[in-house]
Design a protein around this motif. Structure first.
Motif, PDB file in Angstrom:
ATOM      1  N   LEU A   1       3.962  -2.492   3.664  1.00 48.32           N
ATOM      2  CA  LEU A   1       3.745  -3.921   3.454  1.00 48.32           C
ATOM      3  C   LEU A   1       3.219  -4.509   4.760  1.00 48.32           C
ATOM      4  CD1 LEU A   1       4.340  -6.358   1.550  1.00 48.32           C
ATOM      5  CD2 LEU A   1       6.538  -6.544   2.700  1.00 48.32           C
ATOM      6  N   SER A   2       2.007  -5.054   4.717  1.00 45.76           N
ATOM      7  CA  SER A   2       1.422  -5.613   5.940  1.00 45.76           C
ATOM      8  C   SER A   2       0.822  -6.974   5.644  1.00 45.76           C
ATOM      9  CB  SER A   2       0.297  -4.714   6.477  1.00 45.76           C
ATOM     10  OG  SER A   2       0.813  -3.521   6.976  1.00 45.76           O
ATOM     11  N   VAL A   3       1.089  -7.916   6.546  1.00 44.14           N
ATOM     12  CA  VAL A   3       0.421  -9.212   6.443  1.00 44.14           C
ATOM     13  C   VAL A   3      -0.772  -9.173   7.393  1.00 44.14           C
ATOM     14  CG1 VAL A   3       1.913 -10.341   8.176  1.00 44.14           C
ATOM     15  CG2 VAL A   3       0.737 -11.712   6.442  1.00 44.14           C
TER      16      VAL A   3
ATOM     17  N   PHE B   1       0.822  -1.211   0.000  1.00 41.55           N
ATOM     18  CA  PHE B   1       0.000   0.000   0.000  1.00 41.55           C
ATOM     19  C   PHE B   1       0.853   1.256   0.000  1.00 41.55           C
ATOM     20  CE2 PHE B   1       0.713   1.159   4.441  1.00 41.55           C
ATOM     21  CZ  PHE B   1       1.090  -0.055   5.013  1.00 41.55           C
ATOM     22  N   VAL B   2       0.172   2.372  -0.197  1.00 43.28           N
ATOM     23  CA  VAL B   2       0.843   3.680  -0.203  1.00 43.28           C
ATOM     24  C   VAL B   2       0.613   4.341   1.156  1.00 43.28           C
ATOM     25  CG1 VAL B   2       0.985   5.945  -1.308  1.00 43.28           C
ATOM     26  CG2 VAL B   2       0.401   3.916  -2.675  1.00 43.28           C
ATOM     27  N   PHE B   3       1.693   4.823   1.780  1.00 46.93           N
ATOM     28  CA  PHE B   3       1.565   5.641   2.995  1.00 46.93           C
ATOM     29  C   PHE B   3       1.094   7.025   2.535  1.00 46.93           C
ATOM     30  CE2 PHE B   3       4.940   2.686   4.640  1.00 46.93           C
ATOM     31  CZ  PHE B   3       4.282   2.236   5.775  1.00 46.93           C
ATOM     32  N   HIS B   4      -0.194   7.107   2.208  1.00 44.61           N
ATOM     33  CA  HIS B   4      -0.647   8.326   1.534  1.00 44.61           C
ATOM     34  C   HIS B   4      -0.651   9.548   2.442  1.00 44.61           C
ATOM     35  CE1 HIS B   4      -4.333   7.343   3.582  1.00 44.61           C
ATOM     36  NE2 HIS B   4      -5.033   8.295   2.994  1.00 44.61           N
ATOM     37  N   GLN B   5      -0.549   9.338   3.748  1.00 40.72           N
ATOM     38  CA  GLN B   5      -0.436  10.503   4.639  1.00 40.72           C
ATOM     39  C   GLN B   5       0.985  10.672   5.152  1.00 40.72           C
ATOM     40  OE1 GLN B   5      -3.361  11.316   7.568  1.00 40.72           O
ATOM     41  NE2 GLN B   5      -5.041  11.189   6.117  1.00 40.72           N
TER      42      GLN B   5
HETATM   43  N1  SAM Z   1       3.282  -2.864   8.338  1.00 42.69           N
HETATM   44  C1  SAM Z   1       3.619  -1.737   7.499  1.00 42.69           C
HETATM   45  C2  SAM Z   1       5.037  -1.845   6.986  1.00 42.69           C
HETATM   46  O1  SAM Z   1       5.848  -2.476   7.644  1.00 42.69           O
HETATM   47  O2  SAM Z   1       5.300  -1.314   5.910  1.00 42.69           O
HETATM   48  C3  SAM Z   1       3.426  -0.412   8.210  1.00 42.69           C
HETATM   49  C4  SAM Z   1       4.429  -0.137   9.295  1.00 42.69           C
HETATM   50  S1  SAM Z   1       4.399   1.539   9.787  1.00 42.69           S
HETATM   51  C5  SAM Z   1       5.647   1.549  11.016  1.00 42.69           C
HETATM   52  C6  SAM Z   1       2.909   1.579  10.715  1.00 42.69           C
HETATM   53  C7  SAM Z   1       2.429   2.981  10.917  1.00 42.69           C
HETATM   54  O3  SAM Z   1       2.103   3.548   9.662  1.00 42.69           O
HETATM   55  C8  SAM Z   1       1.153   3.065  11.716  1.00 42.69           C
HETATM   56  O4  SAM Z   1       1.446   3.146  13.088  1.00 42.69           O
HETATM   57  C9  SAM Z   1       0.474   4.337  11.198  1.00 42.69           C
HETATM   58  O5  SAM Z   1       0.747   5.442  12.017  1.00 42.69           O
HETATM   59  C10 SAM Z   1       1.137   4.560   9.849  1.00 42.69           C
HETATM   60  N2  SAM Z   1       0.196   4.461   8.739  1.00 42.69           N
HETATM   61  C11 SAM Z   1      -0.728   3.504   8.490  1.00 42.69           C
HETATM   62  N3  SAM Z   1      -1.386   3.767   7.349  1.00 42.69           N
HETATM   63  C12 SAM Z   1      -0.853   4.924   6.862  1.00 42.69           C
HETATM   64  C13 SAM Z   1      -1.102   5.716   5.698  1.00 42.69           C
HETATM   65  N4  SAM Z   1      -2.015   5.355   4.810  1.00 42.69           N
HETATM   66  N5  SAM Z   1      -0.370   6.843   5.535  1.00 42.69           N
HETATM   67  C14 SAM Z   1       0.567   7.210   6.425  1.00 42.69           C
HETATM   68  N6  SAM Z   1       0.859   6.497   7.539  1.00 42.69           N
HETATM   69  C15 SAM Z   1       0.141   5.371   7.755  1.00 42.69           C
END
Ligand code: SAM
Length: 236
Positions: free
Chosen positions: A101-103, A60-64
């Motif tokens: 990347l999330s499972v 996915f995209v961390f769109h924020q």
């Molecule tokens: N499991 C994923 C990975 O390893 O790529 C995400 C890990 S990241 C450390 C998890 C954090 O990403 C969450 O605590 C949340 O604050 C943030 N997050 C989740 N969805 C997001 C989004 N769409 N845009 C920006 N930040 C996001």
């Protein structure tokens, strides 16, 4: 060379803001969400066979977390937010390509009323997260029990007991599936969702996050978190 991808769908999640979301999937099994596929990828044939898998990978995209510039080093919350590691040694949202990347657990696949929806749990994703791809989790490939895990060798520990005030208890009971919601909130708060650099909790200070359609408010004293209320959004 640049490559362009478009989302195959979007996440519906109880997490309405970044703050408070667990830092990895699976830490809160009660965190249910959905991936709703969008045209032209919302073809029922595209998910045939997926029900044979218990878990899926979401890319996915961390769109924020979009920024013009990237930094080669980041401060992971797990290290208290003040020690730095290389961005590629971390799972930080801020990276050269803001891809996550999330499972997650696949609870079901729904293909009715023109919608193709993957029902998920254990998610760590913000509401509205754009998803680029789904792949089945394959145990013999994707599970490596002897793997070394750098600065995060095990799941974060639980530090607080969680109690509900009378007001919060009443509000909880008036909601859909109150016991499920209680476990969700309890696990979320046990993990101490405050930012890593917050240090010791300030007694009396009220913390809050937006979940579903309410603002969850709580207070920390010693080793106990008290849920104060599940307030209507935007009400102080
Ligand atoms: N499991 C994923 C990975 O390893 O790529 C995400 C890990 S990241 C450390 C998890 C954090 O990403 C969450 O605590 C949340 O604050 C943030 N997050 C989740 N969805 C997001 C989004 N769409 N845009 C920006 N930040 C996001």
């Amino acid at each position: 060379m640049t490559y362009t991808f478009e989302p195959i769908g979007y996440i519906r999640s109880p997490y309405k803001e970044k703050f408070g979301i667990p830092r990895q999937p699976g830490l809160i099994p009660e965190a249910r969400g959905e991936l709703v596929l969008v045209a032209p990828y919302d073809r029922p044939e595209a998910v045939i066979g997926l029900e044979g898998y218990s878990h899926v990978w979401l890319q996915f995209v961390f769109h924020q977390a979009l920024r013009e510039a990237w930094q080669p080093m980041v401060r992971p919350p797990r290290l208290g937010g003040n020690k730095r590691v290389g961005v590629f040694a971390s799972r930080a949202p801020f990276r050269p390509n803001p891809l996550g990347l999330s499972v997650v657990k696949l609870e079901g696949v729904r293909t009715v009323d023109g919608e193709v929806v993957l029902e998920l749990s254990g998610i760590d994703l913000l509401d509205g997260t754009p998803v680029l791809d789904v792949k089945p989790y394959v145990g013999y490939v994707d599970s490596i029990p002897e793997a070394r895990s750098g600065f995060a060798p095990e799941a974060p520990s639980v530090r607080f007991a969680v109690r509900f005030s009378d007001l919060a208890e009443g509000q909880l009971q008036s909601r859909h599936e109150p016991e499920h919601l209680r476990r969700f909130i309890t696990r979320l708060l046990e993990l101490d969702p405050r930012p890593a650099y917050s240090g010791e909790p300030q007694p009396g200070r009220v913390y809050g996050i937006r979940l579903y359609d309410f603002d969850l408010r709580w207070r920390i004293s010693a080793d106990v978190i008290e849920v104060l209320e599940l307030a209507p959004p935007g009400v102080d």
